[in-house]
Design an enzyme around this catalytic site. Structure first.
Site, PDB file in Angstrom:
ATOM      1  N   HIS A  95      67.093  14.088  32.451  1.00 33.21           N
ATOM      2  CA  HIS A  95      67.633  15.429  32.163  1.00 33.21           C
ATOM      3  C   HIS A  95      68.767  15.360  31.143  1.00 33.21           C
ATOM      4  CE1 HIS A  95      65.538  16.467  35.931  1.00 33.21           C
ATOM      5  NE2 HIS A  95      66.095  15.352  36.380  1.00 33.21           N
ATOM      6  N   LYS A 132      79.249  13.780   5.684  1.00 37.57           N
ATOM      7  CA  LYS A 132      77.975  13.660   6.402  1.00 37.57           C
ATOM      8  C   LYS A 132      77.161  12.441   6.010  1.00 37.57           C
ATOM      9  CE  LYS A 132      76.226  16.590   8.635  1.00 37.57           C
ATOM     10  NZ  LYS A 132      75.952  17.911   9.040  1.00 37.57           N
ATOM     11  N   GLU A 174      64.458  12.680  11.199  1.00 41.72           N
ATOM     12  CA  GLU A 174      64.141  14.103  11.397  1.00 41.72           C
ATOM     13  C   GLU A 174      62.810  14.464  10.738  1.00 41.72           C
ATOM     14  OE1 GLU A 174      68.099  16.582  11.167  1.00 41.72           O
ATOM     15  OE2 GLU A 174      68.264  14.801   9.933  1.00 41.72           O
ATOM     16  N   SER A 216      75.166  15.117   2.495  1.00 44.12           N
ATOM     17  CA  SER A 216      75.092  16.565   2.425  1.00 44.12           C
ATOM     18  C   SER A 216      75.619  17.024   1.070  1.00 44.12           C
ATOM     19  CB  SER A 216      75.938  17.169   3.555  1.00 44.12           C
ATOM     20  OG  SER A 216      76.415  18.446   3.182  1.00 44.12           O
TER      21      SER A 216
END
Ligand code: ARG
Length: 459
Positions: A157, A284, A291, A278
């Site tokens: 979880h 970043k 992804e 970024s």
């Protein structure tokens, strides 16, 4: 302008838009080498059976090999007018060698030809995909071996559960990829029958030898039903399904690494060379590769639905709808291969942030289950032990303490069955090393499993 192979019964030329709409050459040219391989086996059989002469066969084989060279050196002119790879090659063959070329299609149809090409393609490419998966598995084994002392929490979880070896966690993916390679083997085994010689769908009156072409092309045997041979594409479904499961496993692995890479977790650092920046936020360092792999899994699932839907309402036997089978197939195998390859490199670039992981292990009451187990081993029924331990956890939470910081006096307040030896159970290291059950996370177990996996990969 090329004259159509099938133009005999037509009085008018095909409309150009219709021609472009029906053409599949941009996609099925991918099959050229399998098409040529199939044609060579076919004419060798025709000559053996004395359906064409040896001289004709030799001319055809030579012509086909020349076409292959031309395609591979980018000299072949693919034409939409000639619809697909089969007719492009046949037309070029006839132009090259003259009338012998017109015999190549004896006792054959594009319907059995295309099915044969696709099966050869799958056997070849799925095997490469399997090799790429094995490379990833080797990387997983290496990383597991090199980090055998590193303990991390695992989650259920997405809540801290228990301490385990990071190697154990990584090897969970090894198992998944192992099943993926087995799935590929099974899919290949199931398609391992040659459709060639089924012709348009009813077989042929020529005295062909299907066993011969099947063997030449490396199939186990010829297909048994000519209608089935030209109609079904379940082997494409199997292949895309294999890809879908691979992508699903990869996607989960990506998700784990993305989470581990977040500042909140900070379990790993990804190699600079496999991350991107970024355009606005200078700080970043994004896990874009992971992804994208996760994102591309959706496209592969889409391909699975596409082929399933294509087939569901098709009456037997061949229908032109089937031409739409190639793009989802090619795209699924290529995407899976691309993803496995780049993922492997990205995975190899990760470093575990050992100190940070270690410093955080005390949080989250990871050894609570070990305390309950300790009590149960001292004759407290497990349900009661669970309850007592829950109270210990609540006490810690209230007083801002960790399990390992509790004194014996504090612990004894919750149960008289608690003795000094409980500290053996509260320690993170002892918790891990105590999980000796088969398939559990103890270091000994994991080490044995790594040895076992190495042997499996050698097979
Ligand atoms: N381009 C076709 C395909 O990929 C080849 C088979 C054509 N057969 C036919 N009867 N039109 O399905």
């Amino acid at each position: 302008m090329a004259k159509k192979i099938w133009s005999g019964r037509f009085l008018k030329k095909t409309n150009v838009d219709a021609e472009n709409f029906t053409s599949s050459i941009d996609i099925d040219k991918n099959l050229y080498s399998y098409d040529i391989q199939g044609s060579i086996a076919h004419v060798e059989m025709l000559s053996k059976q004395k359906i064409i002469s040896t001289a004709e066969k030799s001319k055809i084989v030579k012509g086909l090999k020349k076409i292959k060279d031309e395609i591979e050196s980018n000299k072949f002119n693919f034409s939409h007018e000639l619809e697909d790879i089969h007719m492009n090659i046949e037309d070029s063959l006839t132009k090259k060698i003259g009338s012998a070329g017109k015999k190549v299609h004896t006792a054959r149809s594009r319907n059995d030809q295309v099915a044969t090409d696709i099966k050869l393609y799958i056997k070849d490419i799925a095997n490469s995909l399997k090799k790429d998966i094995i490379k990833l598995q080797k990387s997983i084994l290496n990383k597991s071996n090199r980090n055998l002392d590193l303990i991390i929490p695992f989650y259920t979880h997405l809540q801290r559960a228990q301490p385990i070896l990071v190697s154990h966690y990584l090897l969970a993916y090894f198992e998944m990829f192992l099943r993926d390679t087995e799935r590929i083997d099974e899919a290949i085994k199931r398609l391992d029958q040659s459709p060639l010689g089924s012709c348009a769908g009813s077989g042929t009156s020529f005295n062909i030898d299907r066993g011969y072409t099947s063997k030449k092309l490396g199939f186990k045997e010829p297909t048994r039903n000519s209608i089935d041979s030209v109609s079904d594409r379940d082997y494409i479904i199997d292949s895309i399904y294999c890809c879908s499961v691979i992508m699903m496993h990869l996607s989960r692995f990506c998700e784990d690494l993305i989470i581990w890479n977040s500042s909140e977790f900070n379990f790993i650092t990804l190699g600079d060379e496999f991350t991107t920046g970024s355009s606005i936020m200078p700080q970043k360092k994004n896990p874009d590769i992971l992804e994208l792999v996760r994102g591309k899994s959706g496209g592969v699932y889409g391909n699975l639905i596409s082929i399933l839907t294509n087939l569901k309402g098709l009456p037997l036997s061949y229908n032109r709808d089937l031409q739409e089978d190639k793009s989802p197939l090619f795209s699924s195998l290529e995407t899976s291969m691309d993803c496995i390859r780049i993922f492997t490199k990205t995975f190899e670039s990760i470093q575990f942030n050992e100190k940070h992981i270690k410093d955080g292990l005390d949080a989250g009451f990871l050894t609570a289950t070990d305390i309950a187990d300790y009590l149960a081993k001292n004759n407290v029924p497990f349900r009661k032990a669970h309850n007592i331990t829950g109270k210990i956890v609540a006490y810690c939470e209230k007083n801002n303490k960790t399990l390992s910081s509790l004194s014996l006096k504090e612990l004894k307040r919750f149960s008289s069955s608690i003795e000094k030896d409980i500290f053996n159970f509260i320690s993170i290291e002892r918790s891990v090393s105590s999980k000796k059950s088969y398939g559990g996370t103890s270091k000994n177990n994991v080490r044995k499993m790594i040895a076992k996996y190495k042997k499996i990969l050698l097979k």
